[in-house]
Design an enzyme around this catalytic site. Structure first.
Site, mmCIF file in Angstrom:
data_model
loop_
_atom_site.group_PDB
_atom_site.id
_atom_site.type_symbol
_atom_site.label_atom_id
_atom_site.label_comp_id
_atom_site.label_asym_id
_atom_site.label_seq_id
_atom_site.Cartn_x
_atom_site.Cartn_y
_atom_site.Cartn_z
ATOM 1 N N VAL A 1 25.167 -25.527 -56.512
ATOM 2 C CA VAL A 1 25.796 -26.659 -56.473
ATOM 3 C C VAL A 1 25.491 -27.944 -56.638
ATOM 4 O O VAL A 1 24.564 -28.131 -56.239
ATOM 5 C CB VAL A 1 26.627 -26.605 -54.896
ATOM 6 N N CYS A 2 26.210 -28.431 -57.519
ATOM 7 C CA CYS A 2 25.661 -30.018 -58.044
ATOM 8 C C CYS A 2 26.784 -30.976 -58.095
ATOM 9 O O CYS A 2 27.988 -30.587 -57.681
ATOM 10 C CB CYS A 2 25.268 -29.680 -59.293
#
Length: 100
Positions: free
Chosen positions: A7-8
């Site tokens: 997740v970014c």
């Protein structure tokens, strides 16, 4: 086949890390699926992944991701040094240790 979710924020630097992780998995002879998505899209695959790793730049969103995942799989923040140096092997090892 194990499925990992990174997740970014926007996905640019994380997609580089995904490629490094895939190379490390290939060296080990492992087949993995590794996705990189922003927090806003991680709910769409929340029930399909074995582990969730957050980029250090979005670590403040861990409570939100924890809520989405609801304890089903481990959720951890990627080590800042490993992320900064794009150490795909180390990040892969961490992910695998969380799954086992």
């Amino acid at each position: 086949m194990k499925k990992l979710l990174l997740v970014c924020a926007a996905g640019m630097s994380t997609s580089l890390l995904v490629n490094k992780m895939k190379d490390a998995a290939k060296e080990k002879g492992m087949e993995l699926e590794i996705l990189a998505l922003p927090v806003s899209e991680c709910e769409s695959v929340a029930n399909e992944v074995d582990v969730v790793l957050l980029g250090p730049q979005v670590r403040y969103q861990k409570p939100q991701v924890d809520t989405i995942i609801a304890g089903r799989v481990p959720v951890e923040v990627i080590d800042m040094r490993d992320y900064g140096t794009m150490n795909g092997k180390a990040v892969l090892e961490k992910a695998l240790s969380l799954i086992e």
